[in-house]
Design a protein around this motif. Structure first.
Motif, short mmCIF file in Angstrom:
data_model
loop_
_atom_site.label_atom_id
_atom_site.label_comp_id
_atom_site.label_asym_id
_atom_site.label_seq_id
_atom_site.Cartn_x
_atom_site.Cartn_y
_atom_site.Cartn_z
N GLY A 133 6.06 -13.10 5.84
CA GLY A 133 5.45 -11.78 5.66
C GLY A 133 4.08 -11.73 6.32
N PHE A 134 3.37 -10.65 6.07
CA PHE A 134 2.03 -10.48 6.61
C PHE A 134 1.03 -11.29 5.79
CE2 PHE A 134 3.22 -6.00 8.22
CZ PHE A 134 3.46 -6.47 9.51
N SER A 135 0.14 -12.00 6.47
CA SER A 135 -0.92 -12.71 5.74
C SER A 135 -2.02 -11.75 5.31
CB SER A 135 -1.51 -13.83 6.61
OG SER A 135 -1.96 -13.30 7.85
N GLU A 136 -2.22 -10.67 6.08
CA GLU A 136 -3.16 -9.60 5.71
C GLU A 136 -2.40 -8.29 5.77
OE1 GLU A 136 -7.08 -9.72 7.55
OE2 GLU A 136 -6.54 -11.68 8.40
N PRO A 137 -1.65 -7.96 4.72
CA PRO A 137 -0.68 -6.86 4.77
C PRO A 137 -1.22 -5.51 5.23
CG PRO A 137 -0.36 -8.16 2.78
CD PRO A 137 -1.61 -8.66 3.42
N VAL A 138 -2.36 -5.09 4.69
CA VAL A 138 -2.86 -3.76 5.05
C VAL A 138 -3.24 -3.69 6.52
CG1 VAL A 138 -4.65 -2.04 4.63
CG2 VAL A 138 -3.62 -3.25 2.71
N GLN A 188 -2.44 -5.72 9.06
CA GLN A 188 -1.33 -5.97 9.98
C GLN A 188 -0.33 -4.82 10.00
OE1 GLN A 188 -0.87 -10.17 8.37
NE2 GLN A 188 -0.07 -10.45 10.44
N ALA A 189 -0.08 -4.23 8.84
CA ALA A 189 0.82 -3.08 8.79
C ALA A 189 0.23 -1.90 9.56
CB ALA A 189 1.11 -2.68 7.34
N GLN A 190 -1.07 -1.70 9.43
CA GLN A 190 -1.72 -0.60 10.16
C GLN A 190 -1.64 -0.80 11.67
OE1 GLN A 190 -5.65 -0.56 8.43
NE2 GLN A 190 -5.10 0.98 6.90
N SER A 191 -1.89 -2.02 12.13
CA SER A 191 -1.85 -2.27 13.57
C SER A 191 -0.42 -2.21 14.09
CB SER A 191 -2.50 -3.61 13.92
OG SER A 191 -1.75 -4.70 13.42
N SER A 192 0.54 -2.67 13.29
CA SER A 192 1.94 -2.59 13.71
C SER A 192 2.40 -1.14 13.75
CB SER A 192 2.83 -3.39 12.75
OG SER A 192 2.53 -4.77 12.82
N ASP A 222 -0.91 -8.41 15.91
CA ASP A 222 -0.89 -9.59 15.04
C ASP A 222 0.43 -9.63 14.28
OD1 ASP A 222 -1.58 -11.82 13.64
OD2 ASP A 222 -3.10 -10.85 12.40
N PRO A 223 1.53 -9.96 14.97
CA PRO A 223 2.84 -9.89 14.33
C PRO A 223 3.02 -10.94 13.23
CG PRO A 223 3.03 -10.93 16.48
CD PRO A 223 1.63 -10.42 16.37
N ALA A 224 3.94 -10.63 12.33
CA ALA A 224 4.29 -11.58 11.27
C ALA A 224 5.09 -12.72 11.87
CB ALA A 224 5.12 -10.86 10.20
N PRO A 225 5.14 -13.85 11.19
CA PRO A 225 5.99 -14.95 11.66
C PRO A 225 7.46 -14.61 11.47
CG PRO A 225 5.03 -15.51 9.54
CD PRO A 225 4.39 -14.22 9.96
N ALA A 226 8.30 -15.28 12.24
CA ALA A 226 9.74 -15.10 12.08
C ALA A 226 10.17 -15.63 10.71
CB ALA A 226 10.48 -15.85 13.18
N HIS A 227 11.29 -15.09 10.22
CA HIS A 227 11.84 -15.57 8.96
C HIS A 227 13.34 -15.80 9.17
CE1 HIS A 227 12.10 -16.14 4.59
NE2 HIS A 227 13.27 -15.53 4.69
N GLY A 228 13.72 -17.04 9.37
CA GLY A 228 15.12 -17.33 9.67
C GLY A 228 15.57 -16.58 10.91
N GLU A 282 9.03 -9.93 15.43
CA GLU A 282 8.95 -8.50 15.73
C GLU A 282 9.79 -7.68 14.75
OE1 GLU A 282 8.34 -11.06 19.26
OE2 GLU A 282 10.06 -10.82 17.93
N LEU A 283 10.98 -8.20 14.40
CA LEU A 283 11.80 -7.52 13.39
C LEU A 283 11.09 -7.52 12.04
CD1 LEU A 283 15.47 -8.73 14.12
CD2 LEU A 283 14.64 -6.36 14.21
N VAL A 284 10.51 -8.67 11.68
CA VAL A 284 9.79 -8.75 10.41
C VAL A 284 8.63 -7.76 10.38
CG1 VAL A 284 8.34 -10.22 8.94
CG2 VAL A 284 10.44 -11.15 9.94
N SER A 285 7.85 -7.72 11.45
CA SER A 285 6.69 -6.82 11.50
C SER A 285 7.12 -5.36 11.34
CB SER A 285 5.94 -7.00 12.83
OG SER A 285 5.40 -8.30 12.91
N THR A 286 8.19 -4.98 12.02
CA THR A 286 8.68 -3.61 11.94
C THR A 286 9.24 -3.31 10.56
OG1 THR A 286 9.25 -3.79 14.28
CG2 THR A 286 10.08 -1.89 13.11
N LEU A 287 9.99 -4.25 10.02
CA LEU A 287 10.57 -4.10 8.69
C LEU A 287 9.49 -3.92 7.63
CD1 LEU A 287 13.15 -4.43 6.82
CD2 LEU A 287 12.60 -6.86 6.77
N LEU A 288 8.47 -4.76 7.68
CA LEU A 288 7.41 -4.69 6.66
C LEU A 288 6.57 -3.43 6.82
CD1 LEU A 288 6.09 -8.38 6.50
CD2 LEU A 288 7.92 -7.29 5.18
#
Length: 199
Positions: free
Chosen positions: A8-13, A15-19, A38-44, A49-55
């Protein structure tokens, strides 16, 4: 057991705003590549990029569809539930957003919610992972947000994408919107965009 709590995002607010800004810029300027700052790390099997968009786009009030390939991977449903609370639906037609890691995981575009004449904004936005934004078959795009025309050549689209998109475009103002994600960035193709094979 991995239930998807890590990542997930280490700094959610922030990172979500920039994404969100990158995604909005991508839709406002179709066919351009907008970097995730500042994208989120992959998860499996979920790329960063999918994680960043999803979150960024999903929450407990947003029904989402994820491809069978992603959903069958241990930890993905737990990750979605923990980080977004978004309900995962089985039927593509009920999804506000849809996520697939590759074109082979994606049903035809018209399988998703195409909106109604009264509420065209209720259609599905599809988020598709691509291999690269250049190097594939060249396409010419025109429409709002594009001066004259723009050439794009993403790698990893469905084989009959141009035909599928033409059918989608004919439904305007109904129709799906598409976000292509990969290589730390996003490219938007809103339903208003006209796409033709390059020459």
């Amino acid at each position: 057991m991995d239930i998807g709590l890590d990542g997930g995002f280490s700094e959610p607010v922030r990172q979500a705003q920039s994404s969100f800004r990158a995604i909005m810029d991508a839709l406002a300027n179709p066919g351009t590549v907008q970097k995730f700052a500042d994208p989120a790390p992959a998860h499996g099997p979920l790329s960063g990029e999918l994680v960043s968009t999803l979150l960024t786009l999903s929450d407990q009030d947003t029904s989402i569809w994820v491809s069978e390939t992603l959903r069958q991977t241990a930890g993905v449903e737990g990750f979605v539930a923990f980080h977004t609370g978004a309900p995962i639906v089985n039927e593509t037609g009920h999804a506000v957003f849809a996520f697939a890691g590759a074109a082979r995981e994606l049903p035809s575009l018209d399988a998703f919610n195409l909106g109604t004449q009264e509420y065209p904004d209720r259609s599905t936005t599809i988020v598709l992972g691509v291999t690269a934004f250049a190097g594939g078959d060249e396409m010419v795009i025109r429409g709002p947000g594009i001066k004259d025309q723009r050439k794009i050549s993403p790698v990893g689209l469905p084989t009959d994408f141009v035909a599928q998109w033409a059918a989608n475009r004919e439904l305007f103002p109904r129709g799906v919107d598409l976000l292509l994600v990969g290589d730390g960035a996003v490219m938007g193709l809103p339903r208003s965009t006209r796409i033709a094979e390059g020459h």
